[in-house]
Design a protein around this motif. Sequence first.
Motif, PDB file in Angstrom:
ATOM      1  N   VAL A   1       2.749  23.787   2.136  1.00 15.87           N
ATOM      2  CA  VAL A   1       4.160  24.044   2.425  1.00 15.87           C
ATOM      3  C   VAL A   1       4.499  25.524   2.370  1.00 15.87           C
ATOM      4  O   VAL A   1       5.449  25.967   2.999  1.00 15.87           O
ATOM      5  N   GLY A   2       3.722  26.313   1.657  1.00 12.38           N
ATOM      6  CA  GLY A   2       3.979  27.747   1.599  1.00 12.38           C
ATOM      7  C   GLY A   2       4.823  28.192   0.422  1.00 12.38           C
ATOM      8  O   GLY A   2       5.485  29.228   0.483  1.00 12.38           O
ATOM      9  N   PHE A   3       4.812  27.407  -0.671  1.00 12.57           N
ATOM     10  CA  PHE A   3       5.475  27.874  -1.884  1.00 12.57           C
ATOM     11  C   PHE A   3       4.804  29.164  -2.358  1.00 12.57           C
ATOM     12  O   PHE A   3       3.599  29.342  -2.192  1.00 12.57           O
ATOM     13  N   VAL A   4       5.573  30.051  -2.952  1.00 15.37           N
ATOM     14  CA  VAL A   4       5.051  31.357  -3.358  1.00 15.37           C
ATOM     15  C   VAL A   4       5.225  31.535  -4.857  1.00 15.37           C
ATOM     16  O   VAL A   4       6.291  31.256  -5.415  1.00 15.37           O
ATOM     17  N   ASP A   5       4.148  32.023  -5.489  1.00 13.97           N
ATOM     18  CA  ASP A   5       4.178  32.416  -6.901  1.00 13.97           C
ATOM     19  C   ASP A   5       4.042  33.933  -6.974  1.00 13.97           C
ATOM     20  O   ASP A   5       3.260  34.533  -6.217  1.00 13.97           O
ATOM     21  N   ASP A   6       4.803  34.543  -7.878  1.00 13.01           N
ATOM     22  CA  ASP A   6       4.754  35.997  -8.069  1.00 13.01           C
ATOM     23  C   ASP A   6       3.922  36.302  -9.301  1.00 13.01           C
ATOM     24  O   ASP A   6       4.222  35.830 -10.402  1.00 13.01           O
ATOM     25  N   VAL A   7       2.873  37.108  -9.117  1.00  9.96           N
ATOM     26  CA  VAL A   7       1.953  37.426 -10.206  1.00  9.96           C
ATOM     27  C   VAL A   7       1.845  38.943 -10.335  1.00  9.96           C
ATOM     28  O   VAL A   7       1.631  39.644  -9.335  1.00  9.96           O
ATOM     29  N   GLU A   8       2.005  39.440 -11.561  1.00 10.24           N
ATOM     30  CA  GLU A   8       1.970  40.878 -11.828  1.00 10.24           C
ATOM     31  C   GLU A   8       0.932  41.198 -12.895  1.00 10.24           C
ATOM     32  O   GLU A   8       0.697  40.396 -13.808  1.00 10.24           O
ATOM     33  N   PHE A   9       0.351  42.388 -12.773  1.00  6.72           N
ATOM     34  CA  PHE A   9      -0.604  42.904 -13.759  1.00  6.72           C
ATOM     35  C   PHE A   9      -0.214  44.343 -14.075  1.00  6.72           C
ATOM     36  O   PHE A   9       0.106  45.127 -13.179  1.00  6.72           O
ATOM     37  N   TRP A  10      -0.265  44.675 -15.366  1.00  8.77           N
ATOM     38  CA  TRP A  10       0.160  46.015 -15.789  1.00  8.77           C
ATOM     39  C   TRP A  10      -0.811  46.570 -16.831  1.00  8.77           C
ATOM     40  O   TRP A  10      -1.172  45.885 -17.798  1.00  8.77           O
ATOM     41  N   PHE A  11      -1.238  47.807 -16.602  1.00 12.39           N
ATOM     42  CA  PHE A  11      -2.095  48.524 -17.537  1.00 12.39           C
ATOM     43  C   PHE A  11      -1.198  49.433 -18.382  1.00 12.39           C
ATOM     44  O   PHE A  11      -0.864  50.542 -17.961  1.00 12.39           O
ATOM     45  N   PRO A  12      -0.779  48.990 -19.545  1.00 17.98           N
ATOM     46  CA  PRO A  12       0.111  49.828 -20.363  1.00 17.98           C
ATOM     47  C   PRO A  12      -0.612  51.077 -20.865  1.00 17.98           C
ATOM     48  O   PRO A  12      -1.843  51.086 -21.003  1.00 17.98           O
ATOM     49  N   PRO A  13       0.139  52.137 -21.144  1.00 15.39           N
ATOM     50  CA  PRO A  13      -0.497  53.369 -21.645  1.00 15.39           C
ATOM     51  C   PRO A  13      -1.065  53.160 -23.046  1.00 15.39           C
ATOM     52  O   PRO A  13      -0.653  52.276 -23.786  1.00 15.39           O
ATOM     53  N   GLY A  14      -2.038  53.979 -23.381  1.00 16.96           N
ATOM     54  CA  GLY A  14      -2.675  53.870 -24.692  1.00 16.96           C
ATOM     55  C   GLY A  14      -4.175  53.769 -24.541  1.00 16.96           C
ATOM     56  O   GLY A  14      -4.727  53.751 -23.435  1.00 16.96           O
ATOM     57  N   ASN A  15      -4.846  53.687 -25.651  1.00 20.24           N
ATOM     58  CA  ASN A  15      -6.303  53.664 -25.648  1.00 20.24           C
ATOM     59  C   ASN A  15      -6.875  52.299 -25.988  1.00 20.24           C
ATOM     60  O   ASN A  15      -8.042  52.182 -26.379  1.00 20.24           O
ATOM     61  N   GLN A  16      -6.073  51.235 -25.865  1.00 20.55           N
ATOM     62  CA  GLN A  16      -6.552  49.893 -26.195  1.00 20.55           C
ATOM     63  C   GLN A  16      -7.160  49.168 -24.999  1.00 20.55           C
ATOM     64  O   GLN A  16      -7.680  48.063 -25.146  1.00 20.55           O
ATOM     65  N   SER A  17      -7.064  49.746 -23.814  1.00 19.13           N
ATOM     66  CA  SER A  17      -7.639  49.137 -22.599  1.00 19.13           C
ATOM     67  C   SER A  17      -7.080  47.752 -22.339  1.00 19.13           C
ATOM     68  O   SER A  17      -7.805  46.838 -21.935  1.00 19.13           O
ATOM     69  N   LEU A  18      -5.780  47.575 -22.571  1.00 17.85           N
ATOM     70  CA  LEU A  18      -5.147  46.273 -22.370  1.00 17.85           C
ATOM     71  C   LEU A  18      -4.618  46.114 -20.947  1.00 17.85           C
ATOM     72  O   LEU A  18      -4.273  47.093 -20.278  1.00 17.85           O
ATOM     73  N   VAL A  19      -4.536  44.854 -20.534  1.00 10.03           N
ATOM     74  CA  VAL A  19      -3.900  44.496 -19.268  1.00 10.03           C
ATOM     75  C   VAL A  19      -2.966  43.331 -19.547  1.00 10.03           C
ATOM     76  O   VAL A  19      -3.394  42.267 -20.008  1.00 10.03           O
ATOM     77  N   GLU A  20      -1.700  43.543 -19.290  1.00  8.91           N
ATOM     78  CA  GLU A  20      -0.713  42.476 -19.435  1.00  8.91           C
ATOM     79  C   GLU A  20      -0.432  41.868 -18.064  1.00  8.91           C
ATOM     80  O   GLU A  20      -0.659  42.506 -17.028  1.00  8.91           O
ATOM     81  N   TYR A  21       0.103  40.655 -18.057  1.00  9.03           N
ATOM     82  CA  TYR A  21       0.310  39.963 -16.780  1.00  9.03           C
ATOM     83  C   TYR A  21       1.444  38.953 -16.908  1.00  9.03           C
ATOM     84  O   TYR A  21       1.841  38.547 -18.007  1.00  9.03           O
ATOM     85  N   ARG A  22       1.931  38.571 -15.765  1.00 11.80           N
ATOM     86  CA  ARG A  22       2.994  37.572 -15.670  1.00 11.80           C
ATOM     87  C   ARG A  22       2.761  36.765 -14.398  1.00 11.80           C
ATOM     88  O   ARG A  22       2.534  37.328 -13.321  1.00 11.80           O
ATOM     89  N   SER A  23       2.844  35.435 -14.500  1.00 12.24           N
ATOM     90  CA  SER A  23       2.659  34.556 -13.346  1.00 12.24           C
ATOM     91  C   SER A  23       3.781  33.530 -13.346  1.00 12.24           C
ATOM     92  O   SER A  23       3.958  32.794 -14.324  1.00 12.24           O
ATOM     93  N   ALA A  24       4.547  33.480 -12.244  1.00 14.06           N
ATOM     94  CA  ALA A  24       5.722  32.608 -12.207  1.00 14.06           C
ATOM     95  C   ALA A  24       5.939  32.057 -10.799  1.00 14.06           C
ATOM     96  O   ALA A  24       5.688  32.739  -9.804  1.00 14.06           O
TER      97      ALA A  24
END
Length: 238
Positions: free
Chosen positions: A183-206
């Motif tokens: 049907v073409g439903f769409v999900d929005d997914v984001e990825f963010w590399f926050p500043p700092g030295n922890q090498s983290l990646v945060e994300y959101r999927s909705a």
Amino acid sequence: MAPAFLLASSFTDSKLRFPLAVQDRVPSADASSALAGIITCQQNEKEQTASKTIRSETVPLKLSRRETILRSSGSALLLAFLNFAGERPDYLGVQSTPPSLALCPPTPSCISTSEEMNDPTHYVPPWTYNPKDGRGRKNPASKEKAMAELIDAIKTTKPDNFTPKVVKQTDDYVYVEYSSPLVGFVDDVEFWFPPGNQSLVEYRSASRREGIDFGFNRKRIKALRQALERYGWESVGF
């Protein structure tokens, strides 16, 4: 033969003949009423005949297999014109206060690392691309390399056959639209590399369509996490 007067009949497509003797005994008002009734019956019969003709022309008694397929294709094309994708949210991106991805609406069709850990409906742990017990200790990856690994995992991983489309990419942020196969439903997914030295990646999927998402968002993130583990990534928390 006795003289008679004539009335049209739609039932026999002929004339009704009444002897003049009878005509003399029937008041003119009654004769007019009878004539009006016959005309009304004639009109009703014509309307019924026309209706039957229209139904017989527009509704076939039995559809062939080819006609069924064509009609199904037409229905699918009609669905494509409808706005099942929904409107792109205007609050996407890194929030300013505090710097983070957006929180989730009060529906189960969203997960985010920005949520509190005591909210199992929406919270998911972030990732690290340089785990201390892995390549982070021996051969840590740069943010640029981690970004390339993430993009590769996004383009090659299609859980539930959702098609990914990278809409926006910067040096620390990626926004992807995932479209469902039918049907073409769409999900929005984001990825963010926050500043700092922890090498983290945060994300959101909705999902844009709020409600039950049948676990698509969580399955998508799990598939991406497993794909990134081949590069040496880990999930913080489990």
